[in-house]
Design an enzyme around this catalytic site. Structure first.
Site, PDB file in Angstrom:
ATOM      1  N   GLU A  60      54.675  31.493  46.077  1.00  0.00           N
ATOM      2  CA  GLU A  60      54.590  30.600  44.928  1.00  0.00           C
ATOM      3  C   GLU A  60      55.947  30.102  44.444  1.00  0.00           C
ATOM      4  OE1 GLU A  60      52.827  33.423  45.138  1.00  0.00           O
ATOM      5  OE2 GLU A  60      50.733  32.831  45.028  1.00  0.00           O
ATOM      6  N   HIS A 129      44.734  39.338  37.671  1.00  0.00           N
ATOM      7  CA  HIS A 129      44.146  38.054  38.040  1.00  0.00           C
ATOM      8  C   HIS A 129      43.428  37.363  36.873  1.00  0.00           C
ATOM      9  CE1 HIS A 129      45.027  39.493  42.007  1.00  0.00           C
ATOM     10  NE2 HIS A 129      44.449  38.466  42.611  1.00  0.00           N
TER      11      HIS A 129
END
Lengths: 326, 369
Positions: A60, A129
């Site tokens: 990322e 998450h």
């Protein structure tokens, strides 16, 4: 009017913008050959090919930073974070580079990047998450923050996001992906900073955004049926810019405010809204501003506990309504 | 010429240095065709960088420059050599030791000095400071403060160049300390995976702040490229001809074949990490003196160009005086310039709010009372 899902609405916006502007590129983990971890980009790789729909490695900081750099030269990357939760490993690229590069260069550089993906709890995937970082993102001047609650808004706001010359953080919701709604055909955009009055009322104002608008509307209908209350529900649509005027006008009408958000209480979007309302509409208030949100702990895994207790839901919203009205 | 320069001279005269001429790289393809004027210009730029930075020191010490001041003195041949190879579609990005690259790409020193003073006439309107010089019109994309954070951006510049079908490359500069940052490795992987025309230039000045390379990095820095199947080069940073010869190979390969590379350049900084670094704990003064006496990039090139009969004592003197005078004029310009106003604080934050008419609605800035 066509009825499509929230997921299809985002896909339609991405596809139309890809066809409109050769500089638009969709990029992220599994967006191409895998058809998207949540199928938002399903079919796009086959249709638009590997130049426009690009699979990235799980990296990322690398690919978000690369997108920021490419945007400085006029590319319009739409970067998917499989979960917004993964922003933490790209945080430097987002808050130091995307948010600051215009300022530090004295306004010489624009950074027209969109970073998008789901940001929500409620799917029992645990604390790593389930982050909802709209407050953290909106804290950084230079960034714009969008949280659509329904399919029509999702499409129109995505088109606005891609055409915007500033970095736009676009937060979706996995639980909304399958929700259907009427979405007008054609090239419809929505300006950021224009809230939607999702339900008209006079007894109480609920200020909300994202999936919490859905909870709020269910709660409002129930309160109408059970208590005869007319509750106004405002869907902010974007957190930064923020439609303060619509909120204050509603407060001047109802004199009572409940903020419903999927945020933990400390330093949340709602904290800031409450500060603005008391500062600018103190005399209008007949009761303290209350908030319903996420219970202040990392996201719990235990499925029924997360859903029933930790996250906002219609029952908890109703409890909040009754408290403000008491 | 102004005679009031208070800059302490780092190389006011040639000391008795043991520098071999001619440079073995003088005949390299990148250098053989240089005109006399181009050679002099390379030398002049290095001198201008050094005199500019020497002039910064007393200003910093007088309190007129705030924050950090990371001087590039000793490394000038790297930025000047590299940036002299840039074509129209080549781009440069670097970290916070960015004054040299700024002058090398052609930025005017007046707004550079004004930026250090935090003045509105600064190259970033007083909003960036020493670490954040930018000139997108000269393909110079900063000036970045977080170690290694600029390397994905540089990779993105290369991505854009390739995407838009242009024949160009990006040079992403970093110090030796940056090679241990994850973002750098992520960028390496993307560049190699996608054949992006980016050159990762490691300016190895041996110290990441006060920690020597031996104490911070395992193995040879450039060699890490091999893990990504990238070609890598190593060269000295004291001889501008060697810098040019090496980077020319890497740049041509990037432009022609979209192949990234790592170039590790051995260089040295004479000053501390920043001016706030007393530079007394982690290296010997002798080490600095030894480098200065044998590898000072200005003296090396001066000697080379004297050997080539491109420079004369008179030209050297003229260049030096002109560079000192230029630095003095930059200070005068900065002194005479105003600071930004309180109203300026919230300008240049969003592209949108800098336009005559906003496209969004609602409140975008949030202010206390």
């Amino acid at each position: 009017m066509p009825v499509i899902t929230y997921r299809e609405a985002i896909r339609a916006a991405l596809s139309e913008e890809i066809e409109r502007d050769p500089n638009v590129v969709v990029m992220g983990e599994e967006v191409a050959q895998f058809n998207g971890a949540y199928k938002v980009t399903e079919g796009m790789y086959e249709k638009y090919g590997p130049k426009r729909i690009v699979d990235t490695p799980i990296s990322e900081a690398g690919f978000i930073g690369m997108g920021v750099g490419a945007s400085m030269l006029g590319i319009r990357p739409v970067m998917e974070l499989m979960f917004w939760s993964f922003y933490s490993v790209a945080f430097d690229q987002i808050v130091n580079n995307a948010a600051n590069v215009r300022y530090m260069s004295g306004g010489q550089i624009a950074c027209p990047i969109v970073i998008r993906g789901p940001a929500n709890g409620g799917t029992n995937v645990g604390a790593t998450h389930s982050h909802t970082p709209e407050n953290i993102l909106a804290h950084h001047p230079g960034l714009k923050v969008v949280v659509p609650s329904n399919a029509a808004d999702a499409k129109a706001l995505m088109k606005t996001a891609i055409r915007d010359n500033d970095p736009v953080m676009y937060l979706e919701n996995t639980i909304l992906y399958g929700e259907k709604g009427e979405v007008p055909d054609g090239d419809i955009t929505l300006p950021f900073g224009r809230a939607n009055i999702a339900r008209l009322g006079k007894d109480l104002t609920i200020v909300s955004y994202g999936r919490c608008v859905v909870h709020s509307l269910i709660a409002a209908e129930k309160m109408k049926a059970e208590k005869g209350l007319d509750i106004e529900v405002i869907d902010l649509r974007t957190i930064r810019p923020l439609d303060v005027d619509t909120v204050l006008k509603s407060v001047a009408k109802t004199h009572r405010v409940l903020i419903v958000e999927e945020q933990r209480p400390f330093c949340s979007v709602g904290s800031h809204l409450a500060a603005i309302i008391q500062e600018e509409a103190f005399d209008e208030l007949d009761a303290p501003i209350l908030r319903v949100g996420t219970i202040d702990a990392p996201a719990i895994y235990a499925p029924p506990v997360e859903k029933q207790f930790q996250l906002p839901n219609p029952e908890r919203v109703i409890a909040g309504i009754l408290k403000v009205m008491a | 010429m102004s005679k009031k320069s208070s800059a302490p001279a780092e190389t006011s005269a040639l000391s008795d240095v043991s520098i071999a001429v001619p440079s073995p790289h003088a005949t390299a393809a990148a250098n053989a065709g240089l005109t006399t004027e181009q050679r002099i210009e390379l030398y002049r730029k290095m001198v201008r960088i050094r005199r500019f930075e020497e002039r910064c020191l007393p200003v910093y010490n007088s309190g007129k420059i705030g924050g950090f001041l990371h001087l590039y003195i000793g490394q000038e041949a790297v930025a000047v050599g590299a940036c002299s190879l840039m074509g129209n579609d080549d781009h440069v990005i670097t970290a916070y030791r960015d004054h040299g690259h700024a002058i090398a790409v052609g930025m005017d020193t007046k707004p550079l000095m004004a930026e250090l003073y935090g003045k509105v006439t600064g190259c970033s309107k007083g909003k960036g400071g020493s670490m954040h010089y930018f000139a997108p019109d000269l393909n110079y994309w900063g000036g970045h403060g977080i170690v290694g954070g600029q390397i994905p951006l540089g990779t993105g510049l290369a991505y854009a160049v390739k995407y838009q079908g242009k024949k160009g490359a990006a040079m992403a500069f970093m110090g030796d300390g940056a090679v241990n940052q994850g973002a750098v490795h992520e960028a390496y992987n993307l560049a190699a995976l996608w054949d992006l025309p980016v050159i990762f230039v490691i300016e190895n000045n041996r110290y990441s702040m006060g920690t020597s390379q031996e104490r911070s990095s395992a193995g040879q820095l450039g060699k890490r490229a091999e893990a990504y199947d990238m070609k890598w080069y190593q060269c000295g940073g004291h001889d501008i001809y060697e810098v040019r010869a090496t980077l020319d190979l890497a740049l041509n390969r990037a432009r022609d074949e979209f192949k990234p590379a790592v170039v590790e350049i051995d260089t040295y900084r004479y000053r501390g990490h920043s001016v706030a670094d007393p530079d007394k704990t982690y290296r010997d003064r002798k080490e600095i003196e030894d480098y200065r006496n044998t590898k000072d990039p200005l003296q090396v090139f001066q000697k080379q160009l004297l050997h080539e009969k491109v420079l004369t004592d008179a030209i050297i003197e003229e260049i030096d005086l002109a560079a000192r005078a230029e630095a003095d004029r930059a200070v005068e310009f900065a002194e005479a310039s105003p600071f930004p106003t309180a109203d300026d604080i919230q300008k240049d934050v969003y592209w949108e709010t800098d336009q005559p008419k906003r496209t969004s609605e609602g409140r975008i800035f949030f202010n206390h009372v």
